[in-house]
Every structure is written in structure tokens, then in C-alpha cells.
Design a protein around this motif. Structure first.
Motif, PDB file in Angstrom:
ATOM      1  N   HIS A  14       6.540  -0.710  -8.325  1.00 32.29           N
ATOM      2  CA  HIS A  14       5.506   0.324  -8.290  1.00 32.29           C
ATOM      3  C   HIS A  14       5.871   1.623  -7.574  1.00 32.29           C
ATOM      4  O   HIS A  14       5.367   2.680  -7.954  1.00 32.29           O
ATOM      5  N   TYR A  15       6.702   1.581  -6.533  1.00 37.12           N
ATOM      6  CA  TYR A  15       6.896   2.784  -5.713  1.00 37.12           C
ATOM      7  C   TYR A  15       7.462   3.971  -6.508  1.00 37.12           C
ATOM      8  O   TYR A  15       6.888   5.063  -6.470  1.00 37.12           O
ATOM      9  N   ILE A  64      -5.099   6.259   0.996  1.00 39.28           N
ATOM     10  CA  ILE A  64      -4.416   5.297   0.126  1.00 39.28           C
ATOM     11  C   ILE A  64      -4.331   5.855  -1.291  1.00 39.28           C
ATOM     12  O   ILE A  64      -5.316   6.339  -1.848  1.00 39.28           O
ATOM     13  N   ILE A  65      -3.137   5.778  -1.861  1.00 37.62           N
ATOM     14  CA  ILE A  65      -2.895   6.219  -3.236  1.00 37.62           C
ATOM     15  C   ILE A  65      -2.956   5.027  -4.186  1.00 37.62           C
ATOM     16  O   ILE A  65      -3.520   5.108  -5.274  1.00 37.62           O
ATOM     17  N   PHE A  66      -2.362   3.893  -3.765  1.00 36.56           N
ATOM     18  CA  PHE A  66      -2.201   2.748  -4.672  1.00 36.56           C
ATOM     19  C   PHE A  66      -2.010   1.478  -3.859  1.00 36.56           C
ATOM     20  O   PHE A  66      -1.370   1.499  -2.805  1.00 36.56           O
ATOM     21  N   GLN A  67      -2.562   0.377  -4.357  1.00 31.95           N
ATOM     22  CA  GLN A  67      -2.299  -0.946  -3.774  1.00 31.95           C
ATOM     23  C   GLN A  67      -2.030  -1.940  -4.897  1.00 31.95           C
ATOM     24  O   GLN A  67      -2.576  -1.815  -5.998  1.00 31.95           O
ATOM     25  N   THR A  71       0.862  -1.177   0.000  1.00 35.32           N
ATOM     26  CA  THR A  71       0.000   0.000   0.000  1.00 35.32           C
ATOM     27  C   THR A  71       0.901   1.230   0.000  1.00 35.32           C
ATOM     28  O   THR A  71       1.791   1.356   0.847  1.00 35.32           O
ATOM     29  N   ILE A  72       0.674   2.107  -0.939  1.00 32.13           N
ATOM     30  CA  ILE A  72       1.346   3.407  -0.962  1.00 32.13           C
ATOM     31  C   ILE A  72       0.309   4.420  -0.522  1.00 32.13           C
ATOM     32  O   ILE A  72      -0.803   4.453  -1.057  1.00 32.13           O
ATOM     33  N   HIS A  73       0.664   5.223   0.488  1.00 34.53           N
ATOM     34  CA  HIS A  73      -0.337   6.115   1.069  1.00 34.53           C
ATOM     35  C   HIS A  73       0.290   7.433   1.509  1.00 34.53           C
ATOM     36  O   HIS A  73       1.501   7.529   1.725  1.00 34.53           O
ATOM     37  N   TYR A  74      -0.568   8.443   1.634  1.00 35.23           N
ATOM     38  CA  TYR A  74      -0.121   9.705   2.202  1.00 35.23           C
ATOM     39  C   TYR A  74       0.116   9.509   3.687  1.00 35.23           C
ATOM     40  O   TYR A  74      -0.512   8.655   4.327  1.00 35.23           O
TER      41      TYR A  74
END
Length: 193
Positions: A175-176, A147-150, A134-137
Motif C-alpha cells: 500500500h505505501y 490519517i490518510i489510509f489504514q 497507518t499512513i498519515h501526514y
């Protein structure tokens, strides 16, 4: 040119991957790597790639404005957490777009103490069928920002924390950097209006 500061506490494989990804970019520059651990291998990785490094302690981060002022002076646009284990202070998250990557599918397996091997052990123990990143603020609470992206991967019956970590790392590396780029360039597009 957008400028990134990476914060890392450990070995720095994600930090190295991000630095390599943006090495030839004309739009995004990895300005510096910051660590709360003067023995972090992330510092060595960054130095080998000609990225300036900074170390700091709890007083520098939480009780002074030294880190904030230095980031501002360096005209940083985004703070990227890459294995950084301390909670970010509001004076930084309020001033800079700050994003993090977490080695699980939030909101599951997040929060204080849930990082690296501890996450993978919990996922396997609970017999989850899938995990991922999970990429998140970043906000004032661990792993609770928007959440920005999973991205997902299977958890198989024979998985160990190490084998699951390997699949998770591949998702992180894939992905990051791309998501960092998308967030920064989207912000740039929005500021043109």
C-alpha cells in the motif's frame, strides 16, 4: 515530474520498495534518500538502485537550515518517512508535504518509542484481535498527523512479534507506494485549479 525524498534510519526495505515502484514512472521520481544513521543499510539499498544519498546529524536537522535548503534546491515535492525515527522539524513539515507509515492502527500504539518490534510486542501483549498499518501526514508530534489510509490484518493466538511483523510488512509493501502516488497526484490535480 514530482520529486520524492525518502528519510530512513534502518534497513530500508520500505525505501527499496518505494524506489522500485517508481523506477519507471513518468510522473514521480525518487530523488534522494536521507539518513540520520551513516550505517543504515537503507543507504546501501538506495545506492545500488542509483538513488543519491545524504547523511545528517541532529545539528544539521534541528539547528541549521542545511537540510531544508538542500531539499529546496533539489525541488522536492514530498518527504516520505520510511522507518525514520526522529521527530521531523516544523521547518520541513511546513515546507514539504511529509508522510509516514506506522506499523499499527493509530491512534493506538503510536508515539515516541513505538516503532518496529516494540509496537508488535505491545499489540500481542494486549491481546488485540487485529493490527495493521497507518499512513498519515507528519506534524510536530509523533504519529498524530491526519490519517490518510489504514489497512488491517488479523492478530492470531500463535503470533510472535516476528510473525506479526511479516504480515505488517506485506501491507506496507502493497500500500505505501500506491498511497504516496495518490497523494502526490491528487495534490497535482488540485494545483491545476
Amino acid at each position: 515530474m514530482k520529486r520524492i525524498a525518502i528519510f530512513a534510519s534502518g534497513s530500508g526495505t520500505n525505501a527499496e520498495n518505494i524506489i522500485e515502484y517508481f523506477k519507471s514512472s513518468r510522473d514521480i521520481f525518487v530523488d534522494s534518500l536521507w539518513s540520520n544513521n551513516e550505517d543504515a543499510y537503507a543507504l546501501i539499498r538506495a545506492e545500488k538502485l542509483d538513488v543519491e544519498t545524504f547523511t545528517f546529524d541532529k545539528d544539521d536537522l534541528y539547528r541549521s537550515i542545511e537540510v531544508l535548503e538542500t531539499l529546496s534546491d533539489r525541488k522536492i515535492d514530498m518527504i516520505v518517512l520510511a522507518g525514520f525515527l526522529w521527530l521531523m522539524p516544523v521547518n520541513l513539515t511546513g515546507e514539504f508535504t511529509t508522510i509516514n507509515i506506522h506499523p499499527a492502527l493509530l491512534p493506538k500504539y503510536g508515539g515516541k518509542g513505538m516503532y518496529g518490534r516494540y509496537v508488535h510486542e505491545a499489540v500481542i501483549k494486549n491481546k488485540e484481535k487485529e493490527s495493521g498499518i497507518t499512513i498519515h501526514y507528519v506534524n510536530e508530534r509523533y504519529d498524530s498527523g491526519s490519517i490518510i489510509f489504514q489497512s488491517k490484518c488479523p492478530v492470531v493466538a500463535t503470533d510472535t512479534p516476528e510473525s506479526l511483523a511479516e504480515r505488517i510488512h506485506q501491507l506496507e509493501y502493497e500500500h505505501y507506494p500506491r498511497v504516496i502516488e495518490e497523494v502526490l497526484l491528487k495534490e497535482d490535480d488540485e494545483s491545476d485549479f
